[in-house]
Write an enzyme that holds these catalytic residues in place. Structure first.
Site, PDB file in Angstrom:
ATOM      1  N   TYR B 125       0.731  -6.463  -0.124  1.00 22.36           N
ATOM      2  CA  TYR B 125       0.065  -5.542   0.804  1.00 22.36           C
ATOM      3  C   TYR B 125      -0.670  -4.446   0.032  1.00 22.36           C
ATOM      4  O   TYR B 125      -1.836  -4.122   0.327  1.00 22.36           O
ATOM      5  CB  TYR B 125       1.106  -4.929   1.748  1.00 22.36           C
ATOM      6  CG  TYR B 125       0.581  -3.796   2.578  1.00 22.36           C
ATOM      7  CD1 TYR B 125      -0.316  -4.030   3.615  1.00 22.36           C
ATOM      8  CD2 TYR B 125       0.971  -2.483   2.322  1.00 22.36           C
ATOM      9  CE1 TYR B 125      -0.805  -2.979   4.379  1.00 22.36           C
ATOM     10  CE2 TYR B 125       0.485  -1.438   3.077  1.00 22.36           C
ATOM     11  CZ  TYR B 125      -0.408  -1.678   4.099  1.00 22.36           C
ATOM     12  OH  TYR B 125      -0.896  -0.636   4.842  1.00 22.36           O
ATOM     13  N   LEU B 126      -0.018  -3.881  -0.969  1.00 20.96           N
ATOM     14  CA  LEU B 126      -0.650  -2.800  -1.737  1.00 20.96           C
ATOM     15  C   LEU B 126      -1.844  -3.302  -2.541  1.00 20.96           C
ATOM     16  O   LEU B 126      -2.808  -2.562  -2.749  1.00 20.96           O
ATOM     17  CB  LEU B 126       0.381  -2.113  -2.634  1.00 20.96           C
ATOM     18  CG  LEU B 126       1.451  -1.325  -1.864  1.00 20.96           C
ATOM     19  CD1 LEU B 126       2.528  -0.806  -2.821  1.00 20.96           C
ATOM     20  CD2 LEU B 126       0.830  -0.157  -1.082  1.00 20.96           C
TER      21      LEU B 126
END
Lengths: 209, 209
Positions: B125-126
């Protein structure tokens, strides 16, 4: 002029390394672990062990350019697409800029410039390639982006096309991609250029003019 | 000065819209389908129906800036992270540039600048947020990037911190994020700035100076 090959143990990477070794073209193969080393050493190819998710700075030293042909492959999930195809490429670009390399040659994918135009199943992967290509374009390093069509294991014909309208297929053999990369590695005048790549009827030198 | 809110039907988005409506701040909520409309209309908030994976150009017309607070959420797979959090954000940036908006306010995430330093589960996600932020920085539009910590549903205190070292927690309430976004929407002098955001002890105006 030494080229670092990231993803050297992949199907395209190995063919590229073998062609370079045969042609006496200096190259360093970045591989993930020592189990992969014997094949490269048998072919007289220099290796360096580094991981796209780890520290890889030392792999870049004393190289002049990089070819990025790594991919998480179709058997892992989109998590790995994010970490390898996207963020691994981003980290490689950052290292190349930091170390001051001359050129970054990215293996992208056909239709990476318009992911939503592709079949639904391919879109997440193409979104990752879109963003990695965009990151490279914005970075302070000259680049070449090669966008092969659907990859096959057919023998290399060394005859290609760079436009779907000139190709009879949306496919390209991994061998032809390897030959194109070997050509690009030596074509130092090519900077900030992008090419689609398909099997076709032109020589590589004519197609990648 | 009208703000387009992308992701208006999310938990942060709804709080932001409600605060803006209460304060008489002009805003257009971009939502995905007409089932979501009644809540907005009851609160006197203008809506436009558009999809991050579809054509959304008309949503941008007659707006001055955009707040991107859309996210695929934790219940969908990394495929949707690629298509919404990454490529949806990229498409929104492209539309904002094309239409000539004045500013793009991106809701990113704490540690998006160093995904591999985060717990393994969060890294994909990051990585998507890293690449979306990088795309925005490189685009021809002034930007603000807000990077909230772990989101909670605690009541908004309107007391925040912009550095982990000044915060007692790595968390921030969605209400505080909504208040910060409302402030940023009005703080037109803030351009090409990035802030972490955590629950803390400073007023929003002091923290986002």
């Amino acid at each position: 002029m030494k080229t670092l090959v990231i993803g050297a143990n992949g199907k395209i990477g190995r063919q590229l390394c073998e062609l370079a070794a045969r042609g006496g073209i200096p190259l360093r193969a970045m591989i993930r672990d020592s189990d992969q080393q014997p094949w490269f050493h048998e072919h007289g190819i220099e290796t360096v062990i580094a991981d796209l998710e780890g520290d890889m700075r030392q792999a870049f030293y004393a190289c002049d350019q990089v070819i990025f042909t790594a991919g998480s492959g179709p058997h892992t999930g989109a998590d790995k697409t994010l970490l390898i195809d996207l963020y691994g490429a981003i980290r490689a670009v950052d290292r190349a800029v930091e170390v001051g390399l001359e050129r970054f040659i990215m293996v992208s994918a056909l239709r990476a410039s318009d992911p939503l135009a592709a079949p639904e199943k391919l879109r997440p992967y193409l979104a990752a390639k879109f963003a990695a290509d965009a990151y490279l374009r914005c970075a302070r390093i000259p680049h070449v982006i090669l966008k092969p069509g659907r990859l096959t294991d057919e023998p290399a014909t060394r005859q290609v096309a760079t436009s779907l309208s000139h190709a009879e297929t949306n496919e390209v053999s991994r061998g032809n991609v390897a030959h194109a990369l070997l050509y690009l590695a030596q074509a130092r005048m090519l900077k900030n250029r992008e090419f689609d790549l398909l099997d076709g009827q032109s020589s590589i030198a004519m197609a990648l003019l």
